[in-house]
Design a protein around this motif. Sequence first.
Motif, PDB file in Angstrom:
ATOM      1  N   VAL A  17      -0.115   3.500 -10.287  1.00 39.45           N
ATOM      2  CA  VAL A  17      -1.009   4.112  -9.303  1.00 39.45           C
ATOM      3  C   VAL A  17      -2.457   3.961  -9.754  1.00 39.45           C
ATOM      4  CG1 VAL A  17      -1.778   6.354  -8.404  1.00 39.45           C
ATOM      5  CG2 VAL A  17       0.620   5.686  -8.220  1.00 39.45           C
ATOM      6  N   TRP A  19      -3.420   0.422  -9.088  1.00 47.31           N
ATOM      7  CA  TRP A  19      -3.385   0.257  -7.639  1.00 47.31           C
ATOM      8  C   TRP A  19      -4.671   0.804  -7.012  1.00 47.31           C
ATOM      9  CZ3 TRP A  19       0.613   3.556  -4.548  1.00 47.31           C
ATOM     10  CH2 TRP A  19       0.930   2.953  -3.332  1.00 47.31           C
ATOM     11  N   VAL A  20      -5.060   2.003  -7.419  1.00 47.94           N
ATOM     12  CA  VAL A  20      -6.269   2.642  -6.869  1.00 47.94           C
ATOM     13  C   VAL A  20      -7.515   1.868  -7.289  1.00 47.94           C
ATOM     14  CG1 VAL A  20      -7.710   4.712  -6.988  1.00 47.94           C
ATOM     15  CG2 VAL A  20      -5.245   4.925  -6.586  1.00 47.94           C
ATOM     16  N   THR A  79      -4.320   3.191   3.068  1.00 56.44           N
ATOM     17  CA  THR A  79      -4.648   4.049   1.934  1.00 56.44           C
ATOM     18  C   THR A  79      -3.401   4.125   1.051  1.00 56.44           C
ATOM     19  OG1 THR A  79      -6.182   5.392   3.242  1.00 56.44           O
ATOM     20  CG2 THR A  79      -5.345   6.378   1.219  1.00 56.44           C
ATOM     21  N   PRO A  80      -3.513   3.944  -0.262  1.00 58.53           N
ATOM     22  CA  PRO A  80      -2.327   4.011  -1.111  1.00 58.53           C
ATOM     23  C   PRO A  80      -1.511   5.291  -0.841  1.00 58.53           C
ATOM     24  CG  PRO A  80      -4.144   3.155  -2.379  1.00 58.53           C
ATOM     25  CD  PRO A  80      -4.711   3.582  -1.044  1.00 58.53           C
ATOM     26  N   CYS A  95      -3.271  12.125 -12.238  1.00 64.00           N
ATOM     27  CA  CYS A  95      -4.365  11.362 -11.613  1.00 64.00           C
ATOM     28  C   CYS A  95      -5.443  12.289 -11.071  1.00 64.00           C
ATOM     29  CB  CYS A  95      -3.801  10.471 -10.507  1.00 64.00           C
ATOM     30  SG  CYS A  95      -2.674   9.207 -11.107  1.00 64.00           S
ATOM     31  N   ARG A 110       0.815  -1.210   0.000  1.00 61.14           N
ATOM     32  CA  ARG A 110       0.000   0.000   0.000  1.00 61.14           C
ATOM     33  C   ARG A 110       0.849   1.261   0.000  1.00 61.14           C
ATOM     34  NH1 ARG A 110      -5.140  -0.809  -1.470  1.00 61.14           N
ATOM     35  NH2 ARG A 110      -6.021  -2.568  -0.401  1.00 61.14           N
ATOM     36  N   SER A 111       2.160   1.114   0.005  1.00 58.72           N
ATOM     37  CA  SER A 111       3.046   2.274   0.016  1.00 58.72           C
ATOM     38  C   SER A 111       4.170   2.061  -0.982  1.00 58.72           C
ATOM     39  CB  SER A 111       3.659   2.479   1.414  1.00 58.72           C
ATOM     40  OG  SER A 111       2.656   2.645   2.383  1.00 58.72           O
ATOM     41  N   ASP A 164      -7.990   8.666  -2.591  1.00 59.31           N
ATOM     42  CA  ASP A 164      -7.612   7.473  -3.354  1.00 59.31           C
ATOM     43  C   ASP A 164      -6.102   7.261  -3.267  1.00 59.31           C
ATOM     44  OD1 ASP A 164     -10.224   6.986  -4.271  1.00 59.31           O
ATOM     45  OD2 ASP A 164      -9.947   8.383  -5.947  1.00 59.31           O
ATOM     46  N   LEU A 165      -5.363   8.359  -3.212  1.00 58.66           N
ATOM     47  CA  LEU A 165      -3.908   8.314  -3.127  1.00 58.66           C
ATOM     48  C   LEU A 165      -3.444   9.471  -2.263  1.00 58.66           C
ATOM     49  CD1 LEU A 165      -1.109   7.214  -4.173  1.00 58.66           C
ATOM     50  CD2 LEU A 165      -1.281   8.950  -5.973  1.00 58.66           C
ATOM     51  N   VAL A 190      -6.712  12.680  -5.119  1.00 63.41           N
ATOM     52  CA  VAL A 190      -5.295  12.670  -4.759  1.00 63.41           C
ATOM     53  C   VAL A 190      -5.041  13.873  -3.872  1.00 63.41           C
ATOM     54  CG1 VAL A 190      -2.924  12.771  -5.624  1.00 63.41           C
ATOM     55  CG2 VAL A 190      -4.680  11.568  -6.943  1.00 63.41           C
ATOM     56  N   LEU A 225       2.122   7.332  -1.798  1.00 64.56           N
ATOM     57  CA  LEU A 225       3.299   7.543  -2.636  1.00 64.56           C
ATOM     58  C   LEU A 225       4.096   8.657  -1.980  1.00 64.56           C
ATOM     59  CD1 LEU A 225       4.902   7.057  -5.271  1.00 64.56           C
ATOM     60  CD2 LEU A 225       3.399   8.746  -6.367  1.00 64.56           C
TER      61      LEU A 225
END
Length: 192
Positions: A181, A184-185, A137-138, A27, A4-5, A108-109, A32, A140
């Motif tokens: 991403v 992933w989302v 939660t994703p 995105c 998730r990271s 979402d990110l 985001v 980055l």
Amino acid sequence: MTQRSILVSGVPGVGKSSCLERVADACKDMVVDGVISAEIRRDGKRCGFGMRLISSGSCGILASPDIDSTIRFGTLNPDSGEPRLGVTHDFLKNTVCSHLRGIIGEADLIVVDEIGSMQATCDEFIDVVNELIAAGTPLLASISLADDPWIQALRSRGDIPVLELTKSNRDLTTEMLTSYVREWVNIAHSLR
């Protein structure tokens, strides 16, 4: 695709912030949010560091030669012999950390630029980053190459990939991260 990271690392100036900002911009059809760091420049010279929240654009200072603080970084001031930049936790602690906590499970990110030595002097920031990683939660984030023990522990975790950004791979890495991403989302949405 269970992690998730994702952490993006590399030498200073290689484009970590630009990479994260480009992924976030690409995105925009998703939710985001997070924080982007940036150099503060005067007359073409770096004179500090600031932070900007992605969703609101709210900005604050992290480090500046004008800040009187016992926490100092950067090159030595020839007059005092101490590092030039004073670090303040005001915006980081009161605005950034509070905001990041509030978007766990909502975005979402989440983008965090940067997990660096200056930020690591703030216990509240350390707690929030650990909460973000645990929340699922994703995430980055960019992470420095600093010798700080907490940063080194994050970099060496086996469950969080660390992508090393270089000048020769940064454009391709940014494109690949953007595609990843999105996938992933979509997977995270299907698991809700």
